[in-house]
Design a protein around this motif. Structure first.
Motif, mmCIF file in Angstrom:
data_model
loop_
_atom_site.group_PDB
_atom_site.id
_atom_site.type_symbol
_atom_site.label_atom_id
_atom_site.label_comp_id
_atom_site.label_asym_id
_atom_site.label_seq_id
_atom_site.Cartn_x
_atom_site.Cartn_y
_atom_site.Cartn_z
ATOM 1 N N SER A 57 0.821 -1.205 0.000
ATOM 2 C CA SER A 57 0.000 0.000 0.000
ATOM 3 C C SER A 57 0.859 1.260 0.000
ATOM 4 N N SER A 58 0.253 2.369 -0.384
ATOM 5 C CA SER A 58 0.936 3.656 -0.416
ATOM 6 C C SER A 58 1.268 4.127 1.003
ATOM 7 N N PRO A 59 2.324 4.938 1.161
ATOM 8 C CA PRO A 59 2.642 5.469 2.492
ATOM 9 C C PRO A 59 1.645 6.521 2.974
ATOM 10 N N VAL A 60 0.677 6.907 2.135
ATOM 11 C CA VAL A 60 -0.376 7.830 2.566
ATOM 12 C C VAL A 60 -1.669 7.442 1.852
ATOM 13 N N ASN A 61 -2.792 7.664 2.521
ATOM 14 C CA ASN A 61 -4.063 7.323 1.882
ATOM 15 C C ASN A 61 -4.896 8.577 1.595
ATOM 16 N N VAL A 62 -5.928 8.399 0.815
ATOM 17 C CA VAL A 62 -6.775 9.514 0.387
ATOM 18 C C VAL A 62 -7.426 10.200 1.585
ATOM 19 N N GLU A 63 -7.876 9.412 2.554
ATOM 20 C CA GLU A 63 -8.582 9.985 3.694
ATOM 21 C C GLU A 63 -7.684 10.937 4.494
ATOM 22 N N THR A 64 -6.421 10.554 4.683
ATOM 23 C CA THR A 64 -5.491 11.408 5.432
ATOM 24 C C THR A 64 -5.235 12.710 4.695
ATOM 25 N N LEU A 65 -5.018 12.622 3.394
ATOM 26 C CA LEU A 65 -4.790 13.834 2.609
ATOM 27 C C LEU A 65 -6.013 14.739 2.620
ATOM 28 N N ARG A 66 -7.186 14.129 2.532
ATOM 29 C CA ARG A 66 -8.431 14.914 2.573
ATOM 30 C C ARG A 66 -8.546 15.650 3.902
ATOM 31 N N ALA A 67 -8.251 14.964 4.995
ATOM 32 C CA ALA A 67 -8.352 15.582 6.318
ATOM 33 C C ALA A 67 -7.341 16.713 6.476
ATOM 34 N N LEU A 68 -6.111 16.499 5.999
ATOM 35 C CA LEU A 68 -5.093 17.541 6.098
ATOM 36 C C LEU A 68 -5.498 18.781 5.312
ATOM 37 N N SER A 69 -6.001 18.571 4.115
ATOM 38 C CA SER A 69 -6.439 19.690 3.292
ATOM 39 C C SER A 69 -7.587 20.449 3.955
#
Length: 291
Positions: A57-69
Motif C-alpha cells: 500500500s501507499s505510504p499515505v491514503n486519500v482519507e489522510t490527505l483529505r483531512a489535512l487539506s
C-alpha cells in the motif's frame, strides 16, 4: 555570494510567490494546492510507485490527505500536461511555533533531474509565508548524499537534530530492512540564505573553516572507515550510492548506518553542528569543545 549581497533579498509573500512561479517555469510544471478527492488518489498512487514494493500500500491514503487539506494544512501537486508528476504535503506544528512539518515529498522517476522537487519546496515556502509561518521542518535520510546536498545546499535548510531509528523498521523499497535514522532540518523561510536559495542563488557559508580532519571516510572496500581524532572541525564522508548498497550488500549498508550514527549522530547529540555539505559527499562538522 556573500551575506552582504544577500541583503538584496527581502522575504515577503510577494517575493516568495515570484520565486515559486520562476522555479515552476524552469521545471516545466504547474504547481497548485490540491483539494479534490481525485487529486488525493493520484498523490497516493504516485507515492506508492515511488516508495513501495509490488502489491504494497501507499505510504499515505486519500482519507489522510483529505483531512489535512480540510484542516488547512499544505497539500501541493506538480503537473506536467495534466499529469501529476510530484507532490508534497505537511501539517501544522504546535500553534506557538508558527511552523509546518513537511512530511513527504516525492517526484516521479521520469522527472528526476528537472528540479521539480525544488519547485515544490519553493511553492511550499510561498504558501507558508502567506499563512504567516516562520519555519518549515522535515526529516531526511542523512546517508543519501543527493538528499543531503538538496536539503543543506540547494535549499539552505539548517540541520537541527539527529534521530535514531525515527520511524522504526519500514522495510520499503527504498529503506530496505535498515534502521530509519533521520536528520531533522529546519527551513527558516525568512532567512536571507533561504530567500537567495529559492531564487536559485545559494549563498556559501562565509565562516566555514577550511581545515578539518577526517572522522569517517570511504574505505578501499567501499565500507565505512573510522578515524581517531581530537579535532574540533571534522569531516564525515558518505558512500556514493547507499541505496544500491542496500540492495546488493545490506550488511555493508547497515555498517554505514551504524558508522554515521556514531559520528554524525553523536556529534549532533552533543554540542556539534553541521557547517556544510560539499560536492565530494561529506559533511563538515564543528563538534564544539571536546572533553
Amino acid at each position: 555570494m556573500s551575506m552582504t549581497d544577500a541583503a538584496a533579498y527581502s522575504a515577503s509573500p510577494e517575493e516568495a510567490a515570484d520565486a515559486a512561479t520562476a522555479a515552476a517555469a524552469r521545471a516545466g510544471v504547474e504547481i497548485r494546492l490540491l483539494s479534490e478527492v481525485g487529486d488525493f488518489a493520484r498523490v497516493a498512487e504516485l507515492f506508492q510507485s515511488i516508495w513501495t514494493k509490488q502489491g504494497e500500500s501507499s505510504p499515505v491514503n486519500v482519507e489522510t490527505l483529505r483531512a489535512l487539506s480540510k484542516a488547512g494544512s499544505y497539500v501541493g501537486g506538480a503537473f506536467e500536461n495534466g499529469e501529476l508528476v510530484g507532490a508534497c504535503f505537511g501539517f501544522f506544528a504546535a500553534p506557538d511555533q508558527r511552523a509546518l512539518h513537511s512530511h513527504i515529498a516525492g517526484v516521479s522517476q521520469r522527472m528526476r533531474g528537472r528540479s521539480v522537487g525544488f519547485a515544490l519546496k519553493v511553492h511550499q515556502r510561498a504558501w507558508a509565508l502567506e499563512e504567516g509561518l516562520d519555519e518549515i521542518s522535515w526529516t531526511f535520510d542523512p546517508l543519501i548524499s543527493r538528499n543531503a546536498h538538496f536539503n543543506l545546499v540547494k535549499l539552505a535548510a539548517t540541520p537541527t537534530s539527529y534521530h535514531r531509528n525515527f520511524y522504526g523498521q519500514m522495510a520499503d523499497a527504498l529503506n530496505g530492512a535498515d534502521d530509519t535514522d533521520r536528520m531533522l532540518v529546519t527551513w527558516y523561510v525568512r532567512d536571507p540564505r533561504v530567500v537567495a536559495a529559492c531564487h536559485g542563488d545559494p549563498i556559501g557559508v562565509a565562516d566555514e573553516p577550511t581545515a578539518s580532519e577526517p572522522l569517517l571516510s570511504v574505505g578501499e572496500d567501499l565500507g565505512p572507515l573510522r578515524h581517531s581524532t581530537d579535532a574540533r572541525i571534522v569531516r564525515v564522508a558518505l558512500p556514493r550510492d547507499i541505496e544500491s548498497l542496500r540492495l546488493t550488500e545490506p550488511a555493508r549498508a547497515s555498517a554505514w548506518r551504524l558508522a554515521l550514527r556514531e559520528t554524525l549522530g553523536s556529534s549532533l547529540e552533543g554540542q556539534g553542528r553541521v557547517l556544510s555539505f560539499d560536492r565530494s559527499g561529506a559533511y563538515t562538522i564543528d563538534r564544539g569543545e571536546q572533553g
